[in-house]
Design an enzyme around this catalytic site. Structure first.
Site, PDB file in Angstrom:
ATOM      1  N   SER A  65      21.452  74.850   2.225  1.00  0.00           N
ATOM      2  CA  SER A  65      20.348  73.929   1.924  1.00  0.00           C
ATOM      3  C   SER A  65      20.127  73.904   0.414  1.00  0.00           C
ATOM      4  O   SER A  65      20.672  74.746  -0.314  1.00  0.00           O
ATOM      5  CB  SER A  65      19.069  74.402   2.617  1.00  0.00           C
ATOM      6  N   ASP A 104      23.005  70.966   3.965  1.00  0.00           N
ATOM      7  CA  ASP A 104      21.929  70.747   4.935  1.00  0.00           C
ATOM      8  C   ASP A 104      20.753  70.046   4.234  1.00  0.00           C
ATOM      9  O   ASP A 104      20.301  70.506   3.174  1.00  0.00           O
ATOM     10  CB  ASP A 104      21.491  72.127   5.461  1.00  0.00           C
ATOM     11  N   HIS A 108      11.507  72.065  12.928  1.00  0.00           N
ATOM     12  CA  HIS A 108      11.944  73.236  12.173  1.00  0.00           C
ATOM     13  C   HIS A 108      10.947  74.388  12.255  1.00  0.00           C
ATOM     14  O   HIS A 108       9.765  74.178  12.479  1.00  0.00           O
ATOM     15  CB  HIS A 108      12.171  72.862  10.713  1.00  0.00           C
ATOM     16  N   HIS A 114      18.760  69.041  14.928  1.00  0.00           N
ATOM     17  CA  HIS A 114      18.166  70.021  14.010  1.00  0.00           C
ATOM     18  C   HIS A 114      17.094  70.789  14.773  1.00  0.00           C
ATOM     19  O   HIS A 114      16.783  70.480  15.923  1.00  0.00           O
ATOM     20  CB  HIS A 114      17.533  69.297  12.814  1.00  0.00           C
ATOM     21  N   SER A 146      16.216  76.274  17.069  1.00  0.00           N
ATOM     22  CA  SER A 146      16.003  77.695  17.354  1.00  0.00           C
ATOM     23  C   SER A 146      15.186  77.855  18.633  1.00  0.00           C
ATOM     24  O   SER A 146      14.349  77.006  18.958  1.00  0.00           O
ATOM     25  CB  SER A 146      15.273  78.377  16.181  1.00  0.00           C
ATOM     26  N   ILE A 190      20.846  75.927  13.740  1.00  0.00           N
ATOM     27  CA  ILE A 190      20.007  77.094  14.029  1.00  0.00           C
ATOM     28  C   ILE A 190      19.878  77.950  12.780  1.00  0.00           C
ATOM     29  O   ILE A 190      20.876  78.354  12.191  1.00  0.00           O
ATOM     30  CB  ILE A 190      20.623  77.922  15.186  1.00  0.00           C
ATOM     31  N   ASP A 191      18.667  78.204  12.374  1.00  0.00           N
ATOM     32  CA  ASP A 191      18.405  79.052  11.202  1.00  0.00           C
ATOM     33  C   ASP A 191      17.270  80.041  11.499  1.00  0.00           C
ATOM     34  O   ASP A 191      17.412  81.246  11.309  1.00  0.00           O
ATOM     35  CB  ASP A 191      18.055  78.165   9.993  1.00  0.00           C
TER      36      ASP A 191
HETATM   37  P1  13P Z   1      15.420  75.922  13.094  1.00  0.00           P
HETATM   38  O1  13P Z   1      14.286  76.097  12.140  1.00  0.00           O
HETATM   39  O2  13P Z   1      14.926  75.564  14.466  1.00  0.00           O
HETATM   40  O3  13P Z   1      16.340  77.091  13.130  1.00  0.00           O
HETATM   41  O4  13P Z   1      16.280  74.658  12.579  1.00  0.00           O
HETATM   42  C1  13P Z   1      17.246  74.806  11.564  1.00  0.00           C
HETATM   43  C2  13P Z   1      17.719  73.488  11.022  1.00  0.00           C
HETATM   44  O5  13P Z   1      17.493  72.422  11.569  1.00  0.00           O
HETATM   45  C3  13P Z   1      18.513  73.525   9.771  1.00  0.00           C
HETATM   46  O6  13P Z   1      18.805  72.237   9.321  1.00  0.00           O
HETATM   47  O1  G3H Z   2      16.106  72.955   8.031  1.00  0.00           O
HETATM   48  C1  G3H Z   2      15.915  73.857   7.207  1.00  0.00           C
HETATM   49  C2  G3H Z   2      16.795  75.072   7.242  1.00  0.00           C
HETATM   50  O2  G3H Z   2      16.260  76.037   8.111  1.00  0.00           O
HETATM   51  C3  G3H Z   2      16.974  75.591   5.848  1.00  0.00           C
HETATM   52  O3  G3H Z   2      15.777  76.127   5.385  1.00  0.00           O
HETATM   53  O4  G3H Z   2      15.374  74.843   3.292  1.00  0.00           O
HETATM   54  O5  G3H Z   2      14.264  77.077   3.712  1.00  0.00           O
HETATM   55  O6  G3H Z   2      16.724  76.935   3.211  1.00  0.00           O
HETATM   56  P1  G3H Z   2      15.501  76.252   3.793  1.00  0.00           P
HETATM   57 ZN    ZN Z   3      17.265  70.807   9.806  1.00  0.00          ZN
END
Ligand code: 13P
Ligand code: G3H
Ligand code: ZN
Ligand code: NA
Length: 316
Positions: A42, A79, A175, A218, A221, A262-263
């Site tokens: 990202s 991303d 998210h 997206h 999770s 998934i993050d």
């Molecule tokens: P989560 O926050 O549900 O893991 O989504 C991650 C995501 O969409 C990254 O682009």
């Molecule tokens: O969709 C967002 C991802 O979880 C990345 O998160 O922008 O905090 O790195 P971030």
């Molecule tokens: Zn996302």
């Protein structure tokens, strides 16, 4: 990757990384489960870890996977790119694909921005993910105040006019670790919040309009209750955390959805492991002694996703 996934009825995992341990865990998990993988960076990750360093780490990941004994397909993806310049920078520096997230703009402006990125990307052999519809929650520094589902009547025009290669849609995911308010949920017998189902009717309408076109989810999770409980048991304070039930993602993976992001689940797994070490072994001060267990927990989580949720295991 996407053609095989749509054909095979599974989804390729797209896991974010910001540091060494996350990258190690992703590669180990995907090699051990023989899964293709999309490494996601990202703009926040680029700010945190340095863009050059991350790009070279991803190169190293390809060699690391080979060393572990399996040449899995690995893509490096931007991303939530928010400007043409950011996408161009990633394209110029060797990314496999970029996302241009114009979902916060008007339909016309989203088309114009996405088209501009597609023209540059395709001239350089790079694929582009666009987004239609606004997810609730936090994306980088942007908080979506007004979320709305993807309008199926817009998808053909968007894909045709932009030439994008895949499309992220909004059907109820969002998210972060608090995807729904408690008011939107019901409580099961154990008092755990149960969210409303995803809008599979919208997904089906989109699939009918764009047969076989790669769709992206997206905000996927699941926010495992065990990890939330472990975090809270060892001094954390997570409240009303609720994610997308795995059953729903399993169903989505069988459809034209061929990339699932998934993050947050990974963040929770690492945080749970680190908090446990800090409480149980207060004398530890070697980062390897807490980042190591965090990495192992992350690897197990992602193997589980590949094998039991996304269906990508064995597809490398
Ligand atoms: P989560 O926050 O549900 O893991 O989504 C991650 C995501 O969409 C990254 O682009
Ligand atoms: O969709 C967002 C991802 O979880 C990345 O998160 O922008 O905090 O790195 P971030
Ligand atoms: Zn996302
Ligand atoms: Na699929």
């Amino acid at each position: 990757m996407f053609a095989k996934a749509v054909e095979g009825g599974y989804a390729v995992p797209a896991y974010n990384f910001n540091n060494l341990e996350q990258l190690q865990a992703i590669v180990q998990a995907c090699v051990e489960s023989k899964s293709p993988v999309i490494l996601q960076v990202s703009s926040g990750a680029r700010k945190y870890a340095n863009a050059n360093l991350l790009r070279n780490m991803a190169k190293g990941a390809v060699e690391f996977a080979k060393e572990l004994g399996c040449e899995i397909p690995i893509a490096l993806h931007l991303d939530h790119g928010d400007t043409f310049e950011l996408c161009k920078d990633c394209i110029d520096s060797g990314f496999s694909s970029v996302m241009i997230d114009g979902s916060h703009h008007s339909f016309e402006d989203n088309i114009a921005l996405t088209k501009k990125v597609v023209e540059y990307a395709h001239a350089h052999g790079v694929t582009v993910e666009g987004e239609l519809g606004v997810l609730a929650g936090v994306e980088d520094d942007v908080v979506a105040e007004k979320s709305h589902y993807t309008k199926p009547e817009e998808v053909i025009e968007f894909v045709t006019k932009t030439g994008c290669d895949s499309l992220a849609i909004s059907i109820g995911t969002s998210h972060g670790a608090n995807k729904f308010t408690p008011e939107q949920c019901t409580r099961n017998a154990n008092g755990v919040l149960v969210p409303p189902p995803l809008r599979f009717d919208i997904l089906e309408e989109i699939e009918a309009k764009l047969p076989g076109f790669p769709i992206v989810l997206h905000g996927s999770s699941s926010v495992p209750q065990e990890d939330v409980d472990t975090i809270n048991k060892f001094g954390g304070a997570l409240k009303d955390s609720v994610g997308i039930p795995e059953e729903q993602l399993r169903k989505a993976a069988k459809s034209a959805v061929c990339k699932i992001n998934i993050d947050s689940d990974g963040r929770l797994a690492m945080t749970a492991a680190i908090r446990k070490v800090f409480v149980e072994k207060p004398g530890e001060f070697d980062p390897r002694k807490y980042l190591g267990p965090a990495r192992d927990a992350l690897k197990e989580l992602y193997k589980h996703k590949n094998e039991n949720v996304l269906g990508s295991a064995g597809k490398a």
